[in-house]
Design a protein around this motif. Sequence first.
Motif, PDB file in Angstrom:
ATOM      1  N   TYR A   1       0.831  -1.216   0.000  1.00 52.56           N
ATOM      2  CA  TYR A   1       0.000   0.000   0.000  1.00 52.56           C
ATOM      3  C   TYR A   1       0.862   1.262   0.000  1.00 52.56           C
ATOM      4  CZ  TYR A   1      -3.412   3.470   1.453  1.00 52.56           C
ATOM      5  OH  TYR A   1      -4.191   4.591   1.513  1.00 52.56           O
ATOM      6  N   HIS A   2       1.961   1.220   0.730  1.00 54.41           N
ATOM      7  CA  HIS A   2       2.840   2.393   0.813  1.00 54.41           C
ATOM      8  C   HIS A   2       3.406   2.721  -0.572  1.00 54.41           C
ATOM      9  CE1 HIS A   2       5.482   5.349   2.449  1.00 54.41           C
ATOM     10  NE2 HIS A   2       6.554   4.713   1.983  1.00 54.41           N
ATOM     11  N   GLU A   3       3.846   1.677  -1.267  1.00 60.12           N
ATOM     12  CA  GLU A   3       4.413   1.885  -2.609  1.00 60.12           C
ATOM     13  C   GLU A   3       3.341   2.370  -3.586  1.00 60.12           C
ATOM     14  OE1 GLU A   3       6.825  -0.775  -5.641  1.00 60.12           O
ATOM     15  OE2 GLU A   3       7.516  -1.137  -3.597  1.00 60.12           O
ATOM     16  N   LEU A   4       2.128   1.856  -3.421  1.00 57.93           N
ATOM     17  CA  LEU A   4       1.002   2.300  -4.268  1.00 57.93           C
ATOM     18  C   LEU A   4       0.772   3.804  -4.074  1.00 57.93           C
ATOM     19  CD1 LEU A   4      -1.926   1.427  -5.780  1.00 57.93           C
ATOM     20  CD2 LEU A   4      -2.735   1.923  -3.496  1.00 57.93           C
ATOM     21  N   SER A   5       0.748   4.233  -2.823  1.00 51.44           N
ATOM     22  CA  SER A   5       0.491   5.644  -2.511  1.00 51.44           C
ATOM     23  C   SER A   5       1.628   6.519  -3.029  1.00 51.44           C
ATOM     24  CB  SER A   5       0.344   5.835  -0.998  1.00 51.44           C
ATOM     25  OG  SER A   5      -0.639   4.950  -0.498  1.00 51.44           O
ATOM     26  N   GLN A   6       2.837   6.030  -2.866  1.00 52.47           N
ATOM     27  CA  GLN A   6       4.002   6.798  -3.332  1.00 52.47           C
ATOM     28  C   GLN A   6       3.995   6.957  -4.842  1.00 52.47           C
ATOM     29  OE1 GLN A   6       7.321   4.679  -1.597  1.00 52.47           O
ATOM     30  NE2 GLN A   6       7.890   6.510  -0.464  1.00 52.47           N
ATOM     31  N   LEU A   7       3.704   5.858  -5.531  1.00 50.40           N
ATOM     32  CA  LEU A   7       3.695   5.905  -7.000  1.00 50.40           C
ATOM     33  C   LEU A   7       2.582   6.824  -7.499  1.00 50.40           C
ATOM     34  CD1 LEU A   7       4.817   4.902  -9.705  1.00 50.40           C
ATOM     35  CD2 LEU A   7       3.260   2.967  -9.552  1.00 50.40           C
ATOM     36  N   ALA A   8       1.397   6.698  -6.886  1.00 47.31           N
ATOM     37  CA  ALA A   8       0.270   7.554  -7.296  1.00 47.31           C
ATOM     38  C   ALA A   8       0.622   9.027  -7.062  1.00 47.31           C
ATOM     39  CB  ALA A   8      -0.984   7.170  -6.519  1.00 47.31           C
ATOM     40  N   ALA A   9       1.254   9.327  -5.921  1.00 45.04           N
ATOM     41  CA  ALA A   9       1.631  10.718  -5.619  1.00 45.04           C
ATOM     42  C   ALA A   9       2.652  11.230  -6.625  1.00 45.04           C
ATOM     43  CB  ALA A   9       2.190  10.797  -4.202  1.00 45.04           C
ATOM     44  N   LYS A  10       3.604  10.375  -6.980  1.00 44.08           N
ATOM     45  CA  LYS A  10       4.638  10.757  -7.947  1.00 44.08           C
ATOM     46  C   LYS A  10       3.983  11.120  -9.289  1.00 44.08           C
ATOM     47  CE  LYS A  10       8.766   8.752  -9.864  1.00 44.08           C
ATOM     48  NZ  LYS A  10       9.449   7.504 -10.089  1.00 44.08           N
ATOM     49  N   ILE A  11       3.021  10.297  -9.710  1.00 42.09           N
ATOM     50  CA  ILE A  11       2.338  10.555 -10.988  1.00 42.09           C
ATOM     51  C   ILE A  11       1.568  11.873 -10.908  1.00 42.09           C
ATOM     52  CG2 ILE A  11       0.531   9.722 -12.574  1.00 42.09           C
ATOM     53  CD1 ILE A  11       1.365   6.820 -11.743  1.00 42.09           C
ATOM     54  N   VAL A  12       0.810  12.059  -9.834  1.00 39.71           N
ATOM     55  CA  VAL A  12      -0.006  13.283  -9.690  1.00 39.71           C
ATOM     56  C   VAL A  12       0.900  14.512  -9.700  1.00 39.71           C
ATOM     57  CG1 VAL A  12      -1.541  14.571  -8.134  1.00 39.71           C
ATOM     58  CG2 VAL A  12      -1.894  12.113  -8.456  1.00 39.71           C
ATOM     59  N   LEU A  13       1.969  14.481  -8.900  1.00 43.62           N
ATOM     60  CA  LEU A  13       2.846  15.658  -8.783  1.00 43.62           C
ATOM     61  C   LEU A  13       3.535  15.968 -10.113  1.00 43.62           C
ATOM     62  CD1 LEU A  13       4.222  14.880  -5.241  1.00 43.62           C
ATOM     63  CD2 LEU A  13       2.772  16.829  -5.859  1.00 43.62           C
ATOM     64  N   LYS A  14       3.892  14.939 -10.853  1.00 45.18           N
ATOM     65  CA  LYS A  14       4.534  15.130 -12.164  1.00 45.18           C
ATOM     66  C   LYS A  14       3.547  15.781 -13.132  1.00 45.18           C
ATOM     67  CE  LYS A  14       7.249  12.711 -15.556  1.00 45.18           C
ATOM     68  NZ  LYS A  14       7.396  11.440 -16.225  1.00 45.18           N
ATOM     69  N   LYS A  15       2.310  15.314 -13.088  1.00 48.16           N
ATOM     70  CA  LYS A  15       1.290  15.824 -14.026  1.00 48.16           C
ATOM     71  C   LYS A  15       0.934  17.274 -13.731  1.00 48.16           C
ATOM     72  CE  LYS A  15       0.098  11.744 -15.945  1.00 48.16           C
ATOM     73  NZ  LYS A  15       0.439  11.510 -17.328  1.00 48.16           N
ATOM     74  N   ILE A  16       0.848  17.646 -12.467  1.00 49.59           N
ATOM     75  CA  ILE A  16       0.403  19.019 -12.144  1.00 49.59           C
ATOM     76  C   ILE A  16       1.551  20.028 -12.268  1.00 49.59           C
ATOM     77  CG2 ILE A  16      -1.435  18.203 -10.599  1.00 49.59           C
ATOM     78  CD1 ILE A  16       0.141  19.109  -8.217  1.00 49.59           C
ATOM     79  N   SER A  17       2.761  19.519 -12.242  1.00 43.16           N
ATOM     80  CA  SER A  17       3.923  20.418 -12.247  1.00 43.16           C
ATOM     81  C   SER A  17       3.976  21.278 -13.520  1.00 43.16           C
ATOM     82  CB  SER A  17       5.185  19.560 -12.091  1.00 43.16           C
ATOM     83  OG  SER A  17       6.266  20.176 -12.679  1.00 43.16           O
ATOM     84  N   GLY A  18       4.118  22.578 -13.313  1.00 38.67           N
ATOM     85  CA  GLY A  18       4.288  23.519 -14.425  1.00 38.67           C
ATOM     86  C   GLY A  18       3.018  23.835 -15.200  1.00 38.67           C
ATOM     87  N   LYS A  19       1.867  23.322 -14.773  1.00 36.86           N
ATOM     88  CA  LYS A  19       0.615  23.580 -15.514  1.00 36.86           C
ATOM     89  C   LYS A  19      -0.029  24.873 -15.003  1.00 36.86           C
ATOM     90  CE  LYS A  19       0.763  19.681 -17.840  1.00 36.86           C
ATOM     91  NZ  LYS A  19       1.019  18.554 -17.028  1.00 36.86           N
ATOM     92  N   ASN A  20      -0.560  25.662 -15.931  1.00 33.92           N
ATOM     93  CA  ASN A  20      -1.255  26.895 -15.527  1.00 33.92           C
ATOM     94  C   ASN A  20      -2.631  26.587 -14.964  1.00 33.92           C
ATOM     95  OD1 ASN A  20       0.822  28.386 -16.505  1.00 33.92           O
ATOM     96  ND2 ASN A  20      -0.052  28.461 -18.577  1.00 33.92           N
ATOM     97  N   ARG A  21      -3.167  25.449 -15.421  1.00 38.37           N
ATOM     98  CA  ARG A  21      -4.506  25.057 -14.968  1.00 38.37           C
ATOM     99  C   ARG A  21      -4.549  23.547 -14.997  1.00 38.37           C
ATOM    100  NH1 ARG A  21      -8.364  22.795 -17.109  1.00 38.37           N
ATOM    101  NH2 ARG A  21      -7.450  22.838 -19.172  1.00 38.37           N
ATOM    102  N   PHE A  22      -5.042  22.944 -13.932  1.00 42.29           N
ATOM    103  CA  PHE A  22      -5.105  21.483 -13.909  1.00 42.29           C
ATOM    104  C   PHE A  22      -6.305  21.033 -13.087  1.00 42.29           C
ATOM    105  CE2 PHE A  22      -3.838  17.110 -13.182  1.00 42.29           C
ATOM    106  CZ  PHE A  22      -3.218  16.783 -14.383  1.00 42.29           C
TER     107      PHE A  22
END
Length: 211
Positions: A18-39
């Motif tokens: 579960y810990h790895e699942l949460s970490q991976l999901a957070a990594k994906i979310v943070l990568k996607k929102i990074s640098g976006k003007n609107r998300f």
Amino acid sequence: MPKKRIFNKVKVIVVRDYHELSQLAAKIVLKKISGKNRFNLLVPTGTTPIGLYEILSQRKKSAFKNCTFFNMDEYCVKKGRKIESISPTNHNSYHYYMHENLFNRIGQVKHFFPTYENAKEPGTYDKLIKKSGGIDLCINAFGEDGHNFGFNFPGTKFDSITRLVKINDNTSRVNSKLTKMKTPEYGITTGLKTGMEAKEVILLASGKRKA
Ligand code: GLP
């Protein structure tokens, strides 16, 4: 090392726990929102995303300044003959859950919930999402009977949008057990169409209950 495979065109990543699942999901979310003007994100509740929300809460508040959160669902209660959205201060409400687990901790980001009032006029919440530019990323989770994108129980039509539903017995039982509170009778939920219109969907599954 996470195991990756493609299953019916869906990219599946199997992680250790579960810990790895949460970490991976957070990594994906943070990568996607990074640098976006609107998300725009469409987000679930339940026990599954708590680890993800915990990791996101530890990030700098500025990371979320251009994000808008659309919640998938909220409970409704019957008062006499009338149905209404549960009070946002009720500890059973998803307003309370989202504020406790995420919003209060990342700096009061812009967020919306479907409500009984806006579901009276079909399509109101879906129109709001479209007007805001659509969902860039949906974080989806599911119940033991497979209900997902909120409370879309087995048999839900693929073209369903945001609407009032009666919580089925199985979900009522499971959610009462998990939250140790009585599950309200009704919910307002986004539909399968609402969720599938997102540009991207991540579905989180954890534990034997979901196997
Ligand atoms: C509730 C929520 C859903 C969520 C589901 C799964 O029923 N309305 O949005 O996906 O719970 O919960 P859990 O992750 O606790 O199994």
